[in-house]
Write a protein that holds these residues in place. Structure first.
Motif, PDB file in Angstrom:
ATOM      1  N   PHE A 285      16.421 -36.521 -51.313  1.00 62.17           N
ATOM      2  CA  PHE A 285      15.417 -36.532 -52.375  1.00 62.17           C
ATOM      3  C   PHE A 285      14.441 -37.696 -52.203  1.00 62.17           C
ATOM      4  N   ILE A 286      14.895 -38.743 -51.567  1.00 58.79           N
ATOM      5  CA  ILE A 286      14.042 -39.905 -51.348  1.00 58.79           C
ATOM      6  C   ILE A 286      13.087 -39.693 -50.168  1.00 58.79           C
ATOM      7  N   ALA A 287      13.521 -38.908 -49.170  1.00 55.04           N
ATOM      8  CA  ALA A 287      12.749 -38.778 -47.924  1.00 55.04           C
ATOM      9  C   ALA A 287      11.754 -37.623 -47.936  1.00 55.04           C
ATOM     10  N   HIS A 288      12.050 -36.541 -48.676  1.00 60.08           N
ATOM     11  CA  HIS A 288      11.177 -35.369 -48.644  1.00 60.08           C
ATOM     12  C   HIS A 288       9.959 -35.548 -49.549  1.00 60.08           C
ATOM     13  N   LYS A 289       8.934 -34.758 -49.265  1.00 61.46           N
ATOM     14  CA  LYS A 289       7.687 -34.898 -50.010  1.00 61.46           C
ATOM     15  C   LYS A 289       7.587 -33.945 -51.191  1.00 61.46           C
ATOM     16  N   VAL A 290       8.131 -32.729 -51.064  1.00 62.13           N
ATOM     17  CA  VAL A 290       8.018 -31.719 -52.118  1.00 62.13           C
ATOM     18  C   VAL A 290       9.364 -31.022 -52.287  1.00 62.13           C
ATOM     19  N   VAL A 346       2.236 -25.367 -52.930  1.00 60.14           N
ATOM     20  CA  VAL A 346       3.001 -26.302 -52.101  1.00 60.14           C
ATOM     21  C   VAL A 346       2.069 -27.056 -51.166  1.00 60.14           C
ATOM     22  N   LEU A 347       1.147 -26.349 -50.520  1.00 58.19           N
ATOM     23  CA  LEU A 347       0.213 -27.002 -49.606  1.00 58.19           C
ATOM     24  C   LEU A 347      -0.718 -27.963 -50.348  1.00 58.19           C
ATOM     25  N   LEU A 348      -1.159 -27.572 -51.554  1.00 57.99           N
ATOM     26  CA  LEU A 348      -2.005 -28.447 -52.347  1.00 57.99           C
ATOM     27  C   LEU A 348      -1.267 -29.748 -52.669  1.00 57.99           C
ATOM     28  N   LEU A 349      -0.036 -29.629 -53.121  1.00 60.23           N
ATOM     29  CA  LEU A 349       0.758 -30.802 -53.472  1.00 60.23           C
ATOM     30  C   LEU A 349       1.110 -31.623 -52.240  1.00 60.23           C
ATOM     31  N   TYR A 350       1.395 -30.943 -51.155  1.00 58.60           N
ATOM     32  CA  TYR A 350       1.814 -31.616 -49.920  1.00 58.60           C
ATOM     33  C   TYR A 350       0.689 -32.464 -49.331  1.00 58.60           C
ATOM     34  N   ASN A 351      -0.546 -32.048 -49.582  1.00 54.04           N
ATOM     35  CA  ASN A 351      -1.679 -32.718 -48.935  1.00 54.04           C
ATOM     36  C   ASN A 351      -2.534 -33.575 -49.859  1.00 54.04           C
ATOM     37  N   SER A 352      -2.244 -33.570 -51.147  1.00 54.58           N
ATOM     38  CA  SER A 352      -3.049 -34.348 -52.096  1.00 54.58           C
ATOM     39  C   SER A 352      -2.239 -35.526 -52.639  1.00 54.58           C
TER      40      SER A 352
END
Length: 388
Positions: A285-290, A346-352
């Protein structure tokens, strides 16, 4: 990160209990579930384990009866370290005899799920206050699955389960739901004395965690003995991730969780990691982005969503996934209900970075109603009411 993990262990594995909050003579409560709580393997077990901690904090003497009769380790010892007496036997006859011998000593009985309530309520002394913990409304989950799979057989089973759950609730001194929504469902069915005891989550905020630029990958977690989790992982790998990889093939997916089936294990690839059971999942949970939870059916409060909120890991999930927690799309989570919506969000959150930080900050605040302190107050209210 080391300090963060130490702080997590201090909560989930306390060395010392707080002083009792309930005054007067010590009262006893019998807790029954299928087996001792595998608190690191399933959301339901984790919730019950945390509730038992709070029952001890309230000053209750706790007895735990696993329906399988086993002292499964290390979980039985985890209970014993809390001062819980774990009842056990090598066969059902001996287990029932053990229960009958003590049946007159219990002030309360907290029994999980409809099948166990149907089995054990009648064995207990009539003076014992019976608490029916639905865990989730099984018939609601089954009806949703039946609708998704257009299964008349499953719909018929759901209606039968509904009749059983409502009957048990009628004859219980208190019925527990995990969400306000399920409480409303029961009240509309004419059930009284319904109380909400949700999942319990301790916020770890932003303390010592990597920021947006230091994180990679998408995370899902689920116990794979639970059909909704298998369905979610299948939809995720087969229909959602291909659209994400088309835009960014460098994004990897982790399917975390206990008891992965053969189908789940076959999803392993160069960009899908299936580690199986992991005792301490905090590092994921600490290492992943989404965090992604494409749940298409189910009921109750989803522990995986609360677990993500504990760590402030931004979540993309369905209406089913976020129900019961008063979460708002675009505020503390992102909601998607189709494969294309998941891909886009997911892509929006991953890149913003800006959106990610906004969702993260709000998600930490979203679990204030589910802290140990808040749920302790709910439990105290429950016992005060049924003692009147």
């Amino acid at each position: 990160m080391t300090q963060l993990i130490k702080s997590l262990k201090s909560y989930f594995f306390p060395k010392k209990l707080s002083p009792p909050l309930r005054k007067g003579p010590v009262k006893t409560i019998l807790v029954i579930d299928d087996y001792v709580p595998y608190h690191d393997k399933s959301s339901g077990s984790k919730r019950l384990y945390e509730i038992i901690k709070l029952l001890r904090v309230l000053g209750l003497k706790v007895f735990f009866l696993p329906d399988d009769g086993k002292l499964t380790q290390p979980y039985a010892k985890n209970l014993q370290d809390l001062g819980v007496e774990v009842m056990h036997a090598s066969n059902k006859d001996d287990l029932f005899k053990l229960l009958n011998d003590k049946a007159d000593t219990f002030n309360y009985a907290w029994i999980s799920r409809p099948a166990l309530n149907a089995r054990y309520q009648q064995i207990l002394n009539s003076n014992t206050k019976k608490i029916f913990d639905t865990v989730d409304l099984h018939y609601v989950r089954m009806l949703r699955q039946a609708e998704k799979e257009t299964s008349k057989k499953l719909a018929s089973r759901a209606e039968k389960t509904k009749r059983l759950e409502l009957k048990l609730a009628t004859f219980s001194d208190a019925t527990i739901t995990v969400t306000e929504k399920e409480k409303e469902i029961l009240i509309n069915e004419g059930i009284e004395n319904v109380f909400v005891i949700p999942n319990i989550h301790a916020s770890h905020g932003n303390y010592g965690q990597p920021d947006f630029d230091q994180r990679k990958g998408i995370l899902f977690i689920g116990g794979y003995k639970h059909d909704p989790n298998i369905d979610a992982a299948r939809w995720l790998v087969n229909e959602i991730m291909p659209g994400i990889w088309e835009k960014d093939p460098s994004i990897f997916l982790t399917l975390l969780g206990s008891d992965p089936t053969e189908e789940i294990l076959k999803f392993r690839s160069s960009n899908v990691f299936v580690p199986g059971y992991v005792a301490d999942v905090s590092s994921f949970f600490i290492a992943h982005k989404v965090f992604i939870a494409p749940l298409r059916y189910g009921a109750g409060m989803k522990g995986k969503i609360g677990q993500s909120l504990e760590f402030g890991l931004p979540v993309v999930s369905t209406d089913v996934g976020v129900e019961g927690m008063d979460l708002q799309d675009g505020q503390n989570v992102l909601v998607a209900n189709t494969a294309n919506q998941f891909i886009d969000k997911v892509l929006l959150l991953y890149n913003s970075k800006v959106l990610w930080q906004q969702i993260r900050d709000k998600s930490v605040e979203a679990i204030n109603d589910y802290t140990p302190e808040s749920v302790t107050d709910k439990l105290r209210f429950l016992f005060d009411k049924i003692d009147d």
